[in-house]
Structure formats: C-alpha cells, structure tokens
Design an enzyme around this catalytic site. Sequence first.
Site, PDB file in Angstrom:
ATOM      1  CB  CYS A 167      -0.936   0.013   1.193  1.00  0.00           C
ATOM      2  SG  CYS A 167      -0.049   0.233   2.729  1.00  0.00           S
ATOM      3  CG  ASP A 174      12.170  22.427 -33.989  1.00  0.00           C
ATOM      4  OD1 ASP A 174      12.645  23.477 -34.422  1.00  0.00           O
ATOM      5  OD2 ASP A 174      11.453  21.660 -34.657  1.00  0.00           O
ATOM      6  CG  ASP A 189       9.659  23.454 -36.926  1.00  0.00           C
ATOM      7  OD1 ASP A 189       9.990  24.608 -37.209  1.00  0.00           O
ATOM      8  OD2 ASP A 189      10.137  22.436 -37.480  1.00  0.00           O
ATOM      9  CB  CYS A 240       4.366  -0.485   1.898  1.00  0.00           C
ATOM     10  SG  CYS A 240       3.051  -1.485   2.543  1.00  0.00           S
ATOM     11  CG  ASP A 267      13.185  18.514 -36.340  1.00  0.00           C
ATOM     12  OD1 ASP A 267      13.640  18.860 -35.244  1.00  0.00           O
ATOM     13  OD2 ASP A 267      13.672  18.866 -37.422  1.00  0.00           O
TER      14      ASP A 267
END
Lengths: 44, 773
Positions: free
Chosen positions: B37, B664, B459, B40, B660
Amino acid sequence: MSATDWLVIVAGLAAIGWVNWYFFVASRRTDIPQATPAAGVAEE
Amino acid sequence: MVRQLSIVDDATTPTVASSAPVPGERTIRIPVSGMTCAACQARVQRTLQRQPGVVDAGVNLMMHDATVRYSPDAVSPEQLVAAIRDTGYGAELPPAVEDAFAEQEARDAAQAAELATLKRKAIVSGTGGAIAMVAPMVLMPLVPHGVINAVLLALTILVMTWAGRHFYTRAWAAFRHHSADMNTLIAVGTGAAFVYSLIATVAPQFFLRRGVAPDVYYEAVIVIIALILTGNAFEVRARTATSAALRALAGLQPTSARVVRAGQELDVPVADVRRGDVIVVRPGERLPTDGEVLEGESAVDESMLTGESAPVAKAAGARVIGGTINRTGALRYRATTLGADSVLAQIVKLMRDAQGSRAPIQNLADRISGVFVPVVVSIAIATFVVWFVAGDVAGSPAPAVRAFAAAVAVLIIACPCAMGLAVPTAVMVATGRGAEAGVLIKGGEALQRAGIVDTVVVDKTGTVTEGRPTVTEVVAAPGSTRTADELLALVASLESSSEHPLADAIVRRAREAELTLARAERFQSLTGRGAEARVSGHEVLAGNEALLAERGIDVAPLREAATRQSAEAKTPVYVAIDGALAGLLAVADPIRPTSREAIAALRERGIDVVMLTGDTRRTADAIAREAGIERVVAGVLPEGKVDEIKRLQQAGRVVAMVGDGVNDSAAIAQSDVGIAIGTGTDIAAEAADVVLMRGDLRSVVHAITLSRRTMRTMKQNLFWAFVYNVVGIPIAAGVLYPAFGWLLSPVIASAAMAFSSVSVVTNSLRLRAVEVG
C-alpha cells in the site's frame, strides 16, 4: 459515570497519545537504519 | 564475484525528477518486494531519502521498485539495498545488464506467481470462513459448545498463520520501525478479534461473571482475511491488465532471425545477430532487428509501434524497425541497431520508466498515506472509548462487546491502498494506451502537464508540412506538344545527376509515376540558378527566371502561373527544351494531409496554435493559411524560437512545443511539454516529454486528449479513495447508530475495504478505451 468509565477514558487517551508519539515523534528520533556494506550484497 | 550494477543515466530516468541531475551523481533502480500500500511505499521512500548521500528517492508501488539518485562517494548501492531490507521489505541489486524484455518477463512471472498464491490462499481461507459460519449452527445440538469453539480456534490459527501470515509479519516489521501500513490495520483488527475470542474460549467465566455472553469472532477473523486476500487477488489481476500494453510491446520481439552467413541462410537466436548481418524476412514474418533494406520490395505493418494502420512501402534504402511485420514481399536487409539500442527496446524501456514514474498530483495522496494509519488507530481507540462509556451510562449489559465490534470495524474498513493506487494505475494505463497509438509519454509528470496545455507551438517544416519538397504541379507551356509526363521525364533525367533538394523531389515524383528516365549527358549544375544537360538528344534547361532570362528565353507565357505558385509557398522551376520555353514545375513542401484537421481539433479544445518558422513571412503565411493557423512567427532562428516560447510562458501560457526533436531541441526543452514528432529512431535521447512515432499532427491532439482524460481519472480515483474513507470510517465508528440504528459489522467492513482498491484500478482501466487514433 462509573470509575470503570473514567478508567477506560484515561486508558484510551493514553493509548491515543502513545500511538501518535510512537509513530510521529519517536520515529523522527530513531536512527534510520544505516546498513553495513556487507549486508545484502548480492553475489554470483 | 560481486555483481555489476545497472546504473542508469539520469536523463533517461524520469522517476526521480524533482531536481536537475548533477555531475557525479548516479541513479539506480532497485526492485523492492513486499509493498502492498501507499504507506509501505512512503516508508521505504522515507528511509531511502534519509540515507546519507541520497539526493532524491522515489518508490513506485505499481512497479515495485525504488529509483534513487545518490552520490557514489557517500553511499553504495549495497547500502541502499540493505537499508530497504532493514525496513522489512525485500530488495536486491538490479541485474548487470538492463534487458527490457527479460525484465518484463521476470515481472510478469512474479506477478503470475503472486496471483496464484493469493488465489489459493483466498479459496482455502474462504472455505474455512464458510465452515466457521455454518458449522456452529449445524453442530450446536450435537457437539458441546466448548468443543466447537476449540475446533474454530484451531481453524483460525491455521488461517492466520498460513494464509494471513504476511499481514502479521509485515505489520510487525513496520511497527519495529515506528511505521504503520495497511497490514497494521488488518493485523490489529483481526488480532484484537482473535484475542477477544481466545479469552472467551479458554476463560468463558471471565465474561459470564460480568453478565456478558462469551461470544467468539473466529468466523469474522477468517472471513476478513479471506475477503482481503480475495480483494488483493482481484487487484493483482487488474494491475496485470494495466501493464498489458507494455507486455504486448515486449512480446513483439522475435526470438530468432534468418541470417545470411557464408552464402547460407541460417536461423540463429536474435541475440546472436551482429551489426551488419544480412537478414532475410519472408511475407508474414516479423522483422527481428532494425535495419536498412538492401533488396526487395514489400509493405511493412508498423501499426504496433506507430499506430499507423496502413502498411508502409519499403524498398532498397528504406529503414525498417524490428518487431514490425513484413506483409507482402520478401526483404533482405542489413541489421543496424541491436539489443538495447533497437527502437523496440528503447520504446519498451521508455514505457517502463514512464509507467513507473510519479505524477505530481500523487503528492497529496502520499502526504495523507504517511499519517493515515496512526490516525485511524487513534480513531478506533476513540470509538471504543465512546461506545463503552455511552453504553455503560445508558445501562447496556455489555458495553465492551459493541464498543469492541465498532473499533474493529473502523480498523478494518480504513484503506490506504486505494489512495496509493489512484494515480499510478492511471499513469500506467494511460501511457500504455498512448504507446498503442504511437504516442510515447515519458512519465506521469509529462502526462499531467500535457493535460493543462493551453498553447501549442508548432514548427513549420517537418511538423505542419511533410518536411521534404515534392512536385505539386507540372504545367506545359502554351503551344507545347509535350504531355506533362514527357516533360517531367526529361527534367527528372536531367535532375537525376543533381544533388539539389529540389532535384531530388523532381526525380522522386518521376519514379513514383513510373516514368523511364534517360541518361543525362554533359550535365552542368548552375549554382543558385538551375542545371542543364543533354537528354535523349534534346538540350534541357531547368531553373529560375533569371537563368532563362540569361539564355534569352521569354518566360512571359508562364509568369502568371509562377507568381501564383510563389504566393502559395511553392518554388517555380522553369523548363526550356532546345532553347524554347517548355513548361513549369512547382516544388513545395506540402502540408501534411492531417495537419489542417489536427489544428482545427486543437482549436476546438480551446488551445491556441502558433506556428514558428525560420522561413520568410510569405511562405509561412501561405502554409499557415492552408493549415488554418492564425498566429505565425516567421523568420526566427532557433534561439528566437526559445525566446518566443519564453515570452508565451511569461504571459502565463502553458506551452507545448511540437518539433522534430533535433533542430528544435532547445525550444522543446524550454517548453512546458516538449513533443517530438515522427522521429522513430533515437527515442530515449530526445529532450521531448512526448515522442510521436507517427508523423501526424493529430497525435498531438491524441496526447492532449489522453492527458486530459487521465487527469480526470486520477481526480476521480483520488476523490473516491478519500470519500470511501471519509464516509466509511465514521459509519464504522457508529455515527449513524443514534439516528438510524445502523452499525457496520467487521465482516462487511472487510469486504468494502477489499474492493475499494479494485474499484480504483477498474476505473483506471477505463482509460484503455480512450479514442486516440
């Protein structure tokens, strides 16, 4: 209220206090386990 | 020999991402077992964070691992493993080489074993619970009460020590370290019921003297354990479903390859394939590795990686990806990237990292989980006290019994597991769903941010447009007797000797039209103006207006068409044959067929679209008009793109940059959500938060839609997890009793608790149905 009721109330408050102390206060004081390098090394 | 460690690079590990990586630091992923859980998870995470030399640590409950950024001078991986083990959970050093496929297989096997064990224990303890409930009623007239209780005691001990053993051992391990988790609640709840029943069995007089019937709760203890185990089994099964997409991806990797060695075709294990090996694939077979086609033509189904349903044509020189299916013809190709560098392995690794990562929204759940159990234990004690005193004051004959049942119900109904699963299950399903559609989202943080994007910056070249020039128009000069195809064949024959990008577009168009090209003689490239050569006995000249004017050729008959083409962001190429104007070709980088639809879809979702380009204003405006983009920033250098994104961010916009991924990269890194489009090669190395496997702007819409849906699912999950506890705990404590006389039995509470986490996981699984391409 009877003496038993008061006893239960006091015991309950003490238990709540202890639970919160143990998990929130004492846990911060306790040293976090600092393992030795030898412990738990997986070998092949 | 001490194992070599798998140390992963910071940049590729999104799990611990709260601060920038510092040189000299390392990141390691340590498998952790036994966590059930959020409490833990919080405990292991806290322990790791407090270790000297640890910069940051994140623990993932779903992936069962801890990702730790640490300084190797101050702490070793072995010490980190030992620290985890000391908290009571299992941990081991990661394997020497990270094989994403083997790791996934091991994870699947462990999950299958866990499910089988839980099912077995749930069935056996469920049967025991049924016997414990029915047997006393049936045997009561025949067998003494004490004997029945003794048999039930034995049965309960058996169930607690075999089926429920891990609840108690883990609770104890947690307690020793001043911590508490779901196991603590189960252990304290069932343990209290057991002790009470034990006293009633061995010393019934203790109760009888006080006028209280010595009732036992053995059946409740057994049924609670059975129901929680059943819930856990359902949860594991549902969790297995959340990683189905990842498993399917890992399953794409073939085990063998047909390799040409010494002129012979040999079947070898894929692990034995070497870079440069020639691989043969027949129709219907899966490609074993990435590579470059040497011979053959075929259509390859890449849908499993890109989400693109139409098969992709492949011929000599084309790049192919391992794991895809060869459909129509046989192919021979040279293996290029193998093993962990292959596209498929990179995707699997990226997905695994993403699915194990945390979304910031989880922090709230973590903070609550950290204090949840002690608070619940306190409420249970308060419940007991209030019920006892109220019962005693009201003259109830056995106030302790009712008080005890209410306190146990509070302990059992409280469930931190649903809170722990609310966010990671959604991240897991959503990233898997994205991967199926070719949208690779690199983690929960990216997923969350993509959901709040309000501005998408695109772009132009390669994003809105195809990214490679294409012949869009062939116009014969007035009075010319040549057809468009004849004209194209002559110009393509001339341009086949040129390396200019426009020439490549013309030759490609001719080949696509299956035109026969002739050999060009006396080829001459006229830099910046065009080219000329002798083709099939004709003097062919192709170039701009200046070149034709220089040769004394009048372009007036086609000038109007050329002007129109220029206005449409196309490059006009005049053609003269044997000294006379013969025609005009338009070459352009056309917009992708799906760009207009994608941009309209983004705007429908209330997202502003801005196009950034280094091109001239006229070209940019023409493309933007065609694509339906209103805001254009033209003539910007890469640094200018970064500044533009900063400007938008300063104006309070949450910006996604779509580019791309290479040219960029700076702008992508600056944006709130970086999206790399249509790369498909070096996925892991990119700075982008989201990688689109398909060159299609609609995938941006899909990524944002998926993120928004995921955020909604996470909020729903957290809401229900909190509401469940906020409503369930007071009801169990008995707040409705004075008004309605309602009380919750511990058995009903255990059923509700067991299925709360199942409901959260099931809600997350609904994300599998999100329409994303």
